[in-house]
Design a protein around this motif. Sequence first.
Motif, PDB file in Angstrom:
ATOM      1  N   SER A  20       2.476   1.533  -3.332  1.00  0.00           N
ATOM      2  CA  SER A  20       1.624   1.833  -4.512  1.00  0.00           C
ATOM      3  C   SER A  20       0.993   3.355  -4.181  1.00  0.00           C
ATOM      4  O   SER A  20       0.992   4.027  -5.298  1.00  0.00           O
ATOM      5  CB  SER A  20       0.039   0.956  -4.124  1.00  0.00           C
ATOM      6  N   SER A  21       0.843   3.846  -2.981  1.00  0.00           N
ATOM      7  CA  SER A  21       0.545   5.417  -2.773  1.00  0.00           C
ATOM      8  C   SER A  21       1.718   6.244  -3.408  1.00  0.00           C
ATOM      9  O   SER A  21       1.250   7.126  -3.906  1.00  0.00           O
ATOM     10  CB  SER A  21       0.440   5.591  -1.321  1.00  0.00           C
ATOM     11  N   PHE A  22       2.817   5.809  -3.168  1.00  0.00           N
ATOM     12  CA  PHE A  22       4.156   6.758  -3.363  1.00  0.00           C
ATOM     13  C   PHE A  22       4.107   6.777  -5.173  1.00  0.00           C
ATOM     14  O   PHE A  22       4.675   7.564  -5.484  1.00  0.00           O
ATOM     15  CB  PHE A  22       5.460   5.915  -2.927  1.00  0.00           C
ATOM     16  N   LEU A  81       0.814  -1.030  -0.020  1.00  0.00           N
ATOM     17  CA  LEU A  81       0.090   0.125  -0.032  1.00  0.00           C
ATOM     18  C   LEU A  81       0.884   1.218   0.040  1.00  0.00           C
ATOM     19  O   LEU A  81       0.484   2.332  -0.661  1.00  0.00           O
ATOM     20  CB  LEU A  81      -0.909  -0.004   1.121  1.00  0.00           C
ATOM     21  N   PHE A  82       1.723   1.272   0.770  1.00  0.00           N
ATOM     22  CA  PHE A  82       2.893   2.425   0.859  1.00  0.00           C
ATOM     23  C   PHE A  82       3.337   2.627  -0.589  1.00  0.00           C
ATOM     24  O   PHE A  82       3.293   3.644  -1.094  1.00  0.00           O
ATOM     25  CB  PHE A  82       3.847   2.097   1.760  1.00  0.00           C
ATOM     26  N   GLU A 127       1.810   6.492  -7.079  1.00  0.00           N
ATOM     27  CA  GLU A 127       0.712   7.510  -7.486  1.00  0.00           C
ATOM     28  C   GLU A 127       1.323   8.926  -7.932  1.00  0.00           C
ATOM     29  O   GLU A 127       0.885   9.752  -8.739  1.00  0.00           O
ATOM     30  CB  GLU A 127      -0.468   7.715  -6.452  1.00  0.00           C
ATOM     31  N   ASP A 128       2.346   9.347  -7.130  1.00  0.00           N
ATOM     32  CA  ASP A 128       2.956  10.612  -7.272  1.00  0.00           C
ATOM     33  C   ASP A 128       3.906  10.625  -8.592  1.00  0.00           C
ATOM     34  O   ASP A 128       4.144  11.827  -8.960  1.00  0.00           O
ATOM     35  CB  ASP A 128       3.895  10.913  -6.166  1.00  0.00           C
TER      36      ASP A 128
END
Length: 94
Positions: free
Chosen positions: A85-87, A82-83, A89-90
């Motif tokens: 994947s979120s990173f 999750l971390f 997105e940037d």
Amino acid sequence: MIVKITDYGDEGSKKFVEYQVSGLPSNQMRFLNDDLDEITSIREDIFKIKMYFDEELYPFQSETAKVRMDDFIAREEIEMNLFLSSFLEDMGGM
């Protein structure tokens, strides 16, 4: 993306967890390698990350973790997925 913990424990006075990430295209691996503050490397099609933790934040320190280690490892792998994947997105989308 598949995240696996490959090693964890003590390194001197520090606690660490090493992760191996597969299933990422090379541009995403390069983005993570260049932009994360943690120790990272790329070897062929595998991205590796090593994170250090203060003892109170180390995910495998509790007595419960020692008894149910497989559950704690699986949870930590999901959280890293999750971390990352979120990173990513940037980066402008995955």
